[in-house]
Design a protein around this motif. Sequence first.
Motif, short mmCIF file in Angstrom:
data_model
loop_
_atom_site.label_atom_id
_atom_site.label_comp_id
_atom_site.label_asym_id
_atom_site.label_seq_id
_atom_site.Cartn_x
_atom_site.Cartn_y
_atom_site.Cartn_z
N SER A 132 0.87 -1.18 0.00
CA SER A 132 0.00 0.00 0.00
C SER A 132 0.90 1.23 0.00
O SER A 132 2.12 1.12 -0.07
CB SER A 132 -0.91 0.01 1.23
OG SER A 132 -0.20 0.42 2.38
N SER A 133 0.27 2.38 0.12
CA SER A 133 1.03 3.64 0.18
C SER A 133 1.87 3.73 1.44
O SER A 133 2.74 4.59 1.56
CB SER A 133 0.07 4.82 0.09
OG SER A 133 -0.99 4.67 1.02
N VAL A 134 1.63 2.86 2.42
CA VAL A 134 2.40 2.87 3.67
C VAL A 134 3.71 2.11 3.52
O VAL A 134 4.79 2.62 3.84
CB VAL A 134 1.56 2.28 4.82
CG1 VAL A 134 2.40 2.12 6.08
CG2 VAL A 134 0.36 3.15 5.10
N SER A 135 3.64 0.85 3.03
CA SER A 135 4.85 0.05 2.86
C SER A 135 4.53 -1.18 2.02
O SER A 135 3.36 -1.54 1.83
CB SER A 135 5.43 -0.39 4.21
OG SER A 135 4.62 -1.41 4.79
N ASP A 138 2.52 -3.94 3.94
CA ASP A 138 1.13 -3.71 4.30
C ASP A 138 0.24 -4.69 3.52
O ASP A 138 0.14 -4.61 2.29
CB ASP A 138 0.75 -2.27 3.98
CG ASP A 138 -0.47 -1.80 4.76
OD1 ASP A 138 -0.88 -2.50 5.70
OD2 ASP A 138 -1.01 -0.74 4.41
N GLN A 148 -9.09 1.66 7.57
CA GLN A 148 -7.73 1.44 7.11
C GLN A 148 -7.65 1.47 5.59
O GLN A 148 -6.73 2.07 5.02
CB GLN A 148 -7.20 0.10 7.62
CG GLN A 148 -5.74 -0.16 7.25
CD GLN A 148 -5.21 -1.46 7.84
OE1 GLN A 148 -5.75 -1.98 8.79
NE2 GLN A 148 -4.14 -1.98 7.26
N ASP A 151 -7.92 5.05 4.47
CA ASP A 151 -6.67 5.76 4.74
C ASP A 151 -5.64 5.50 3.65
O ASP A 151 -4.98 6.43 3.17
CB ASP A 151 -6.11 5.32 6.09
CG ASP A 151 -4.72 5.86 6.34
OD1 ASP A 151 -4.58 7.06 6.64
OD2 ASP A 151 -3.75 5.07 6.21
N ARG A 152 -5.52 4.24 3.23
CA ARG A 152 -4.53 3.91 2.19
C ARG A 152 -4.86 4.56 0.86
O ARG A 152 -3.97 4.94 0.10
CB ARG A 152 -4.45 2.39 2.01
CG ARG A 152 -4.08 1.59 3.25
CD ARG A 152 -2.89 2.15 4.00
NE ARG A 152 -2.44 1.28 5.05
CZ ARG A 152 -2.53 1.53 6.36
NH1 ARG A 152 -3.10 2.66 6.78
NH2 ARG A 152 -2.08 0.68 7.26
N MET A 154 -6.73 7.48 0.51
CA MET A 154 -6.70 8.93 0.60
C MET A 154 -5.29 9.49 0.73
O MET A 154 -5.05 10.65 0.42
CB MET A 154 -7.57 9.39 1.78
CG MET A 154 -9.06 9.07 1.58
SD MET A 154 -10.13 9.66 2.90
CE MET A 154 -10.04 11.44 2.63
N ARG A 155 -4.35 8.67 1.18
CA ARG A 155 -2.97 9.14 1.28
C ARG A 155 -2.43 9.57 -0.08
O ARG A 155 -1.61 10.48 -0.17
CB ARG A 155 -2.07 8.03 1.84
CG ARG A 155 -2.17 7.82 3.33
CD ARG A 155 -1.43 6.58 3.76
NE ARG A 155 -1.52 6.34 5.19
CZ ARG A 155 -0.58 6.67 6.07
NH1 ARG A 155 0.54 7.24 5.65
NH2 ARG A 155 -0.74 6.41 7.36
N MET A 156 -2.87 8.88 -1.13
CA MET A 156 -2.43 9.21 -2.49
C MET A 156 -3.57 9.75 -3.35
O MET A 156 -3.41 9.95 -4.55
CB MET A 156 -1.84 7.96 -3.16
CG MET A 156 -0.60 7.42 -2.49
SD MET A 156 0.82 8.53 -2.62
CE MET A 156 1.19 8.39 -4.38
N ASP A 157 -4.72 9.97 -2.73
CA ASP A 157 -5.91 10.47 -3.42
C ASP A 157 -6.22 9.61 -4.64
O ASP A 157 -6.48 10.12 -5.74
CB ASP A 157 -5.73 11.93 -3.84
CG ASP A 157 -7.06 12.58 -4.22
OD1 ASP A 157 -8.10 12.11 -3.74
OD2 ASP A 157 -7.04 13.55 -4.99
#
Length: 261
Positions: A132-135, A138, A148, A151-152, A154-157
Amino acid sequence: MSQWAIISGIEGNLTAYEAVLADLKRQKQTVDELYILGDAIAPTPESQKVIQRLKSPRIGELIPHICQGWWEEQLLILHCLGRTAEPTELIDEYGMEMTKTLWDAIPRSEIEWVRSLDFGFFELDCLLIHGSSVSVSDKLTPDTSPIQMLDRLMRMDANTLFCGRSGQAFEYEIQQGEVTSSLTALDRIHSPQAVLVKPRRIVGVGNVGRISGRATYTLYNPYTNLVEFKMVRYGSGKGFQTIKSQLKTSGTQFKRIKPHN
């Protein structure tokens, strides 16, 4: 009309990858782009052949867009080129013997190629990434909580997130709604804020090489937003079919989630 093939988890299984490439040629609609969302390698000597195959597509084949996966990251950590200094995650999950097998499977001459791979891709309104955009670690699944998942995204829209870490093929839809959040500080409580959530989705693209004799991957039309899961059987039980008719055996799931107001 454009169509993307999105795969993940070759995991050193060259035969499975060749079966998927053969299946792409059989599609009625031309495949214009090929994305490989990590884990092309695994602790197996055949991984080196997979790397060479990816680096040198044959005449008429698509040049794959490849990003790093969990196994690629663990290999870089072993060579002191990763985000952490010690391969603790690899050792904790697979032990020292598998760690040494991974080290021996990939020659040092290929490390720079692994290092050159992208973290992910953002195309149109789609994020294509291993985890995901986190790691890359993920692991998003049909059981991941809506908050969750949101969140993944919206972090990168992104409106659609394609991922491969779980190895599952699934479509997880977040319907339009409203999310209310509030912040409590030491000195005061901030007023709740409402955020309108537009329809978004997460797509698990399947896994090519993990299960012997069966590869799963995803076709996507970026203009119609149509997602189609494909299963390729190769070897003694070879054949080509969509996953739609194989929901129970393939682990494919579809889930719609409406955010709480």
